[in-house]
Design a protein around this motif. Structure first.
Motif, PDB file in Angstrom:
ATOM      1  N   ILE A  91       0.862  -1.198   0.000  1.00  0.00           N
ATOM      2  CA  ILE A  91       0.000   0.000   0.000  1.00  0.00           C
ATOM      3  C   ILE A  91       0.897   1.247   0.000  1.00  0.00           C
ATOM      4  CG2 ILE A  91      -0.287   0.310   2.515  1.00  0.00           C
ATOM      5  CD1 ILE A  91      -3.170   0.452  -0.050  1.00  0.00           C
ATOM      6  N   CYS A  92       0.325   2.332  -0.517  1.00  0.00           N
ATOM      7  CA  CYS A  92       1.035   3.618  -0.502  1.00  0.00           C
ATOM      8  C   CYS A  92       0.113   4.642   0.161  1.00  0.00           C
ATOM      9  CB  CYS A  92       1.325   4.112  -1.921  1.00  0.00           C
ATOM     10  SG  CYS A  92       2.131   2.891  -2.952  1.00  0.00           S
ATOM     11  N   ILE A  93       0.725   5.678   0.677  1.00  0.00           N
ATOM     12  CA  ILE A  93      -0.063   6.781   1.241  1.00  0.00           C
ATOM     13  C   ILE A  93       0.491   8.083   0.686  1.00  0.00           C
ATOM     14  CG2 ILE A  93      -0.872   7.940   3.328  1.00  0.00           C
ATOM     15  CD1 ILE A  93      -0.253   5.322   4.840  1.00  0.00           C
ATOM     16  N   GLY A  94      -0.393   8.862   0.057  1.00  0.00           N
ATOM     17  CA  GLY A  94      -0.017  10.197  -0.375  1.00  0.00           C
ATOM     18  C   GLY A  94      -0.319  11.173   0.752  1.00  0.00           C
ATOM     19  N   LEU A  95       0.587  12.100   0.982  1.00  0.00           N
ATOM     20  CA  LEU A  95       0.378  13.093   2.055  1.00  0.00           C
ATOM     21  C   LEU A  95       0.730  14.497   1.568  1.00  0.00           C
ATOM     22  CD1 LEU A  95       2.130  10.554   3.987  1.00  0.00           C
ATOM     23  CD2 LEU A  95       0.453  11.722   5.384  1.00  0.00           C
ATOM     24  N   GLY A  96       0.080  15.456   2.165  1.00  0.00           N
ATOM     25  CA  GLY A  96       0.375  16.846   1.834  1.00  0.00           C
ATOM     26  C   GLY A  96      -0.672  17.764   2.445  1.00  0.00           C
ATOM     27  N   TYR A  97      -0.497  19.045   2.188  1.00  0.00           N
ATOM     28  CA  TYR A  97      -1.459  20.014   2.722  1.00  0.00           C
ATOM     29  C   TYR A  97      -2.629  20.115   1.750  1.00  0.00           C
ATOM     30  CZ  TYR A  97       2.306  20.683   5.949  1.00  0.00           C
ATOM     31  OH  TYR A  97       3.267  20.432   6.898  1.00  0.00           O
ATOM     32  N   ALA A  98      -3.841  19.916   2.288  1.00  0.00           N
ATOM     33  CA  ALA A  98      -5.034  19.778   1.442  1.00  0.00           C
ATOM     34  C   ALA A  98      -5.359  21.062   0.705  1.00  0.00           C
ATOM     35  CB  ALA A  98      -6.217  19.357   2.304  1.00  0.00           C
ATOM     36  N   ASP A  99      -5.749  20.901  -0.560  1.00  0.00           N
ATOM     37  CA  ASP A  99      -6.241  22.024  -1.346  1.00  0.00           C
ATOM     38  C   ASP A  99      -7.681  21.757  -1.772  1.00  0.00           C
ATOM     39  OD1 ASP A  99      -5.911  24.520  -2.374  1.00  0.00           O
ATOM     40  OD2 ASP A  99      -4.977  23.870  -4.245  1.00  0.00           O
ATOM     41  N   GLU A 100      -8.379  20.983  -0.966  1.00  0.00           N
ATOM     42  CA  GLU A 100      -9.801  20.701  -1.168  1.00  0.00           C
ATOM     43  C   GLU A 100     -10.379  20.272   0.170  1.00  0.00           C
ATOM     44  OE1 GLU A 100     -10.744  17.350  -3.611  1.00  0.00           O
ATOM     45  OE2 GLU A 100      -9.515  15.960  -2.449  1.00  0.00           O
ATOM     46  N   ALA A 101     -11.705  20.305   0.273  1.00  0.00           N
ATOM     47  CA  ALA A 101     -12.363  19.886   1.517  1.00  0.00           C
ATOM     48  C   ALA A 101     -13.552  18.997   1.144  1.00  0.00           C
ATOM     49  CB  ALA A 101     -12.815  21.101   2.315  1.00  0.00           C
ATOM     50  N   PRO A 102     -13.259  17.731   0.803  1.00  0.00           N
ATOM     51  CA  PRO A 102     -14.342  16.859   0.332  1.00  0.00           C
ATOM     52  C   PRO A 102     -15.349  16.513   1.429  1.00  0.00           C
ATOM     53  CG  PRO A 102     -12.221  15.707   0.321  1.00  0.00           C
ATOM     54  CD  PRO A 102     -11.962  17.081   0.846  1.00  0.00           C
ATOM     55  N   GLU A 103     -16.568  16.205   0.956  1.00  0.00           N
ATOM     56  CA  GLU A 103     -17.621  15.732   1.871  1.00  0.00           C
ATOM     57  C   GLU A 103     -17.286  14.308   2.316  1.00  0.00           C
ATOM     58  OE1 GLU A 103     -20.525  17.307   2.881  1.00  0.00           O
ATOM     59  OE2 GLU A 103     -19.565  19.073   1.998  1.00  0.00           O
ATOM     60  N   ALA A 104     -17.895  13.915   3.426  1.00  0.00           N
ATOM     61  CA  ALA A 104     -17.738  12.523   3.884  1.00  0.00           C
ATOM     62  C   ALA A 104     -18.429  11.588   2.904  1.00  0.00           C
ATOM     63  CB  ALA A 104     -18.346  12.373   5.267  1.00  0.00           C
ATOM     64  N   LYS A 105     -17.809  10.430   2.665  1.00  0.00           N
ATOM     65  CA  LYS A 105     -18.445   9.384   1.856  1.00  0.00           C
ATOM     66  C   LYS A 105     -19.394   8.590   2.756  1.00  0.00           C
ATOM     67  CE  LYS A 105     -15.851   9.668  -2.025  1.00  0.00           C
ATOM     68  NZ  LYS A 105     -14.481   9.167  -2.021  1.00  0.00           N
ATOM     69  N   PRO A 106     -20.499   8.080   2.163  1.00  0.00           N
ATOM     70  CA  PRO A 106     -21.449   7.329   3.017  1.00  0.00           C
ATOM     71  C   PRO A 106     -20.849   6.021   3.530  1.00  0.00           C
ATOM     72  CG  PRO A 106     -22.077   7.216   0.697  1.00  0.00           C
ATOM     73  CD  PRO A 106     -20.917   8.156   0.771  1.00  0.00           C
ATOM     74  N   ARG A 107     -21.292   5.586   4.675  1.00  0.00           N
ATOM     75  CA  ARG A 107     -20.888   4.300   5.250  1.00  0.00           C
ATOM     76  C   ARG A 107     -22.118   3.419   5.397  1.00  0.00           C
ATOM     77  NH1 ARG A 107     -16.199   6.836   4.113  1.00  0.00           N
ATOM     78  NH2 ARG A 107     -14.469   5.911   5.212  1.00  0.00           N
ATOM     79  N   ASP A 108     -21.914   2.104   5.344  1.00  0.00           N
ATOM     80  CA  ASP A 108     -23.030   1.155   5.321  1.00  0.00           C
ATOM     81  C   ASP A 108     -23.158   0.440   6.665  1.00  0.00           C
ATOM     82  OD1 ASP A 108     -24.944  -0.673   4.797  1.00  0.00           O
ATOM     83  OD2 ASP A 108     -23.896  -1.668   3.143  1.00  0.00           O
ATOM     84  N   TRP A 109     -24.085   0.935   7.475  1.00  0.00           N
ATOM     85  CA  TRP A 109     -24.302   0.345   8.796  1.00  0.00           C
ATOM     86  C   TRP A 109     -24.909  -1.056   8.697  1.00  0.00           C
ATOM     87  CZ3 TRP A 109     -23.167   0.537  13.794  1.00  0.00           C
ATOM     88  CH2 TRP A 109     -22.545   1.685  14.293  1.00  0.00           C
ATOM     89  N   ASN A 110     -25.469  -1.417   7.496  1.00  0.00           N
ATOM     90  CA  ASN A 110     -26.048  -2.757   7.351  1.00  0.00           C
ATOM     91  C   ASN A 110     -25.000  -3.855   7.464  1.00  0.00           C
ATOM     92  OD1 ASN A 110     -28.735  -1.989   6.952  1.00  0.00           O
ATOM     93  ND2 ASN A 110     -28.237  -1.389   4.852  1.00  0.00           N
ATOM     94  N   LYS A 111     -23.743  -3.474   7.320  1.00  0.00           N
ATOM     95  CA  LYS A 111     -22.673  -4.469   7.402  1.00  0.00           C
ATOM     96  C   LYS A 111     -22.297  -4.785   8.846  1.00  0.00           C
ATOM     97  CE  LYS A 111     -20.871  -3.770   2.943  1.00  0.00           C
ATOM     98  NZ  LYS A 111     -19.969  -4.492   2.096  1.00  0.00           N
ATOM     99  N   VAL A 112     -22.924  -4.072   9.771  1.00  0.00           N
ATOM    100  CA  VAL A 112     -22.564  -4.207  11.184  1.00  0.00           C
ATOM    101  C   VAL A 112     -23.761  -4.743  11.947  1.00  0.00           C
ATOM    102  CG1 VAL A 112     -21.673  -2.976  13.209  1.00  0.00           C
ATOM    103  CG2 VAL A 112     -21.127  -2.160  10.906  1.00  0.00           C
ATOM    104  N   ARG A 113     -23.533  -5.748  12.769  1.00  0.00           N
ATOM    105  CA  ARG A 113     -24.662  -6.325  13.493  1.00  0.00           C
ATOM    106  C   ARG A 113     -24.173  -6.888  14.827  1.00  0.00           C
ATOM    107  NH1 ARG A 113     -26.884 -11.226  10.289  1.00  0.00           N
ATOM    108  NH2 ARG A 113     -27.144  -9.689   8.646  1.00  0.00           N
ATOM    109  N   PHE A 114     -24.944  -6.671  15.853  1.00  0.00           N
ATOM    110  CA  PHE A 114     -24.667  -7.372  17.109  1.00  0.00           C
ATOM    111  C   PHE A 114     -25.204  -8.807  16.978  1.00  0.00           C
ATOM    112  CE2 PHE A 114     -24.561  -2.979  18.529  1.00  0.00           C
ATOM    113  CZ  PHE A 114     -23.485  -2.970  19.412  1.00  0.00           C
ATOM    114  N   VAL A 115     -24.485  -9.762  17.455  1.00  0.00           N
ATOM    115  CA  VAL A 115     -24.942 -11.147  17.417  1.00  0.00           C
ATOM    116  C   VAL A 115     -25.618 -11.439  18.752  1.00  0.00           C
ATOM    117  CG1 VAL A 115     -24.216 -13.562  17.193  1.00  0.00           C
ATOM    118  CG2 VAL A 115     -23.042 -11.760  15.887  1.00  0.00           C
ATOM    119  N   GLU A 116     -26.952 -11.769  18.674  1.00  0.00           N
ATOM    120  CA  GLU A 116     -27.708 -11.964  19.927  1.00  0.00           C
ATOM    121  C   GLU A 116     -28.392 -13.319  19.921  1.00  0.00           C
ATOM    122  OE1 GLU A 116     -28.600  -7.415  21.236  1.00  0.00           O
ATOM    123  OE2 GLU A 116     -29.721  -8.188  19.527  1.00  0.00           O
TER     124      GLU A 116
END
Ligand SMILES: Cc1cc2nc3c(=O)[nH]c(=O)nc-3n(C[C@H](O)[C@H](O)[C@H](O)COP(=O)(O)O)c2cc1C
Length: 203
Positions: A178-203
């Motif tokens: 893996i690689c990581i690019g780093l630097g001082y941001a010149d943009e402020a992107p919105e958060a990407k959606p996350r999928d809570w359906n992938k998470v479940r308590f097992v009861e």
């Protein structure tokens, strides 16, 4: 001498405070959670690389990630010299002629500092070690005002390029993961959606 003693006392106090107080409270809550929730992948950067002092702090956070049996089964290479960055891009492009050179060179997303991470395939959890190191790098970077983006696509180009691999100088047997690019941001992107359906308590 007195100054030295004062400095040492300050360092000890700071270390003691860090080891006892595991949660950093901020005005609105918890600094770790705030950083996790505010981080975004950055794909547009200002030209200047991250200064070495800040970068060393970020890398220190990286290598303080947990690793299986504390094997630290990774190697890390950092490029912040524009001439070296161009060399690596040229070598990658030359070794991947079936892909347009501009696409290969653009895979760093314009980041002025690049971190390349290789793993030790002899250890079965090594890729996990690399992932944890990577996340520590990205979160600590964000907390210090440095943007980042996790980059998988350059890995394919580098693996295809013995010359680029040699230039990065990983030890024999280590594979780029893996690689990581780093630097001082010149943009402020919105958060990407996350999928809570992938998470479940097992009861
Ligand atoms: C393993 C991995 C590989 C990725 N590879 C790329 C990549 O090659 N190019 C890129 O622009 N973003 C890449 N990303 C960034 C993801 O697209 C990004 O993390 C995701 O869209 C969520 O957005 P966020 O990081 O802003 O929350 C990668 C992320 C991960 C974890």
């Amino acid at each position: 001498m007195k100054t030295l003693k004062t400095i040492l006392a300050g360092v000890c106090l700071a270390a003691a405070a860090t080891s006892c107080n595991q949660t950093v409270q901020t005005e609105s809550g918890n600094a770790v959670i705030e950083t996790i929730m505010a981080r975004r992948s950055i794909r547009k950067y200002k030209a200047e690389p991250v200064d070495r002092e800040t970068m060393n702090r970020i890398l220190e956070c990286g290598i303080n990630a947990p690793s299986g049996m504390n094997k630290q089964s990774w190697e890390v290479r950092v490029v912040d010299d524009p001439a070296v960055m161009d060399q690596i891009k040229e070598l990658m492009a030359a070794s991947n002629p079936e892909i347009p050179a501009e696409a290969v060179k653009g895979c760093f997303r314009g980041a002025p500092t690049m971190v390349f991470i290789a793993n030790d395939p002899a250890y079965d959890f090594s890729v996990i070690d690399c992932g944890l190191l990577s996340e520590n790098i990205m979160l600590s970077a964000w907390s210090l005002g440095v943007g980042s983006v996790c980059l998988g696509s350059p890995v394919r180009f580098i693996k295809n390029s013995p010359e680029a691999l040699a230039r990065l100088g990983f030890s024999e047997g280590y594979n780029p993961v893996i690689c990581i690019g780093l630097g001082y941001a010149d943009e402020a992107p919105e958060a990407k959606p996350r999928d809570w359906n992938k998470v479940r308590f097992v009861e």
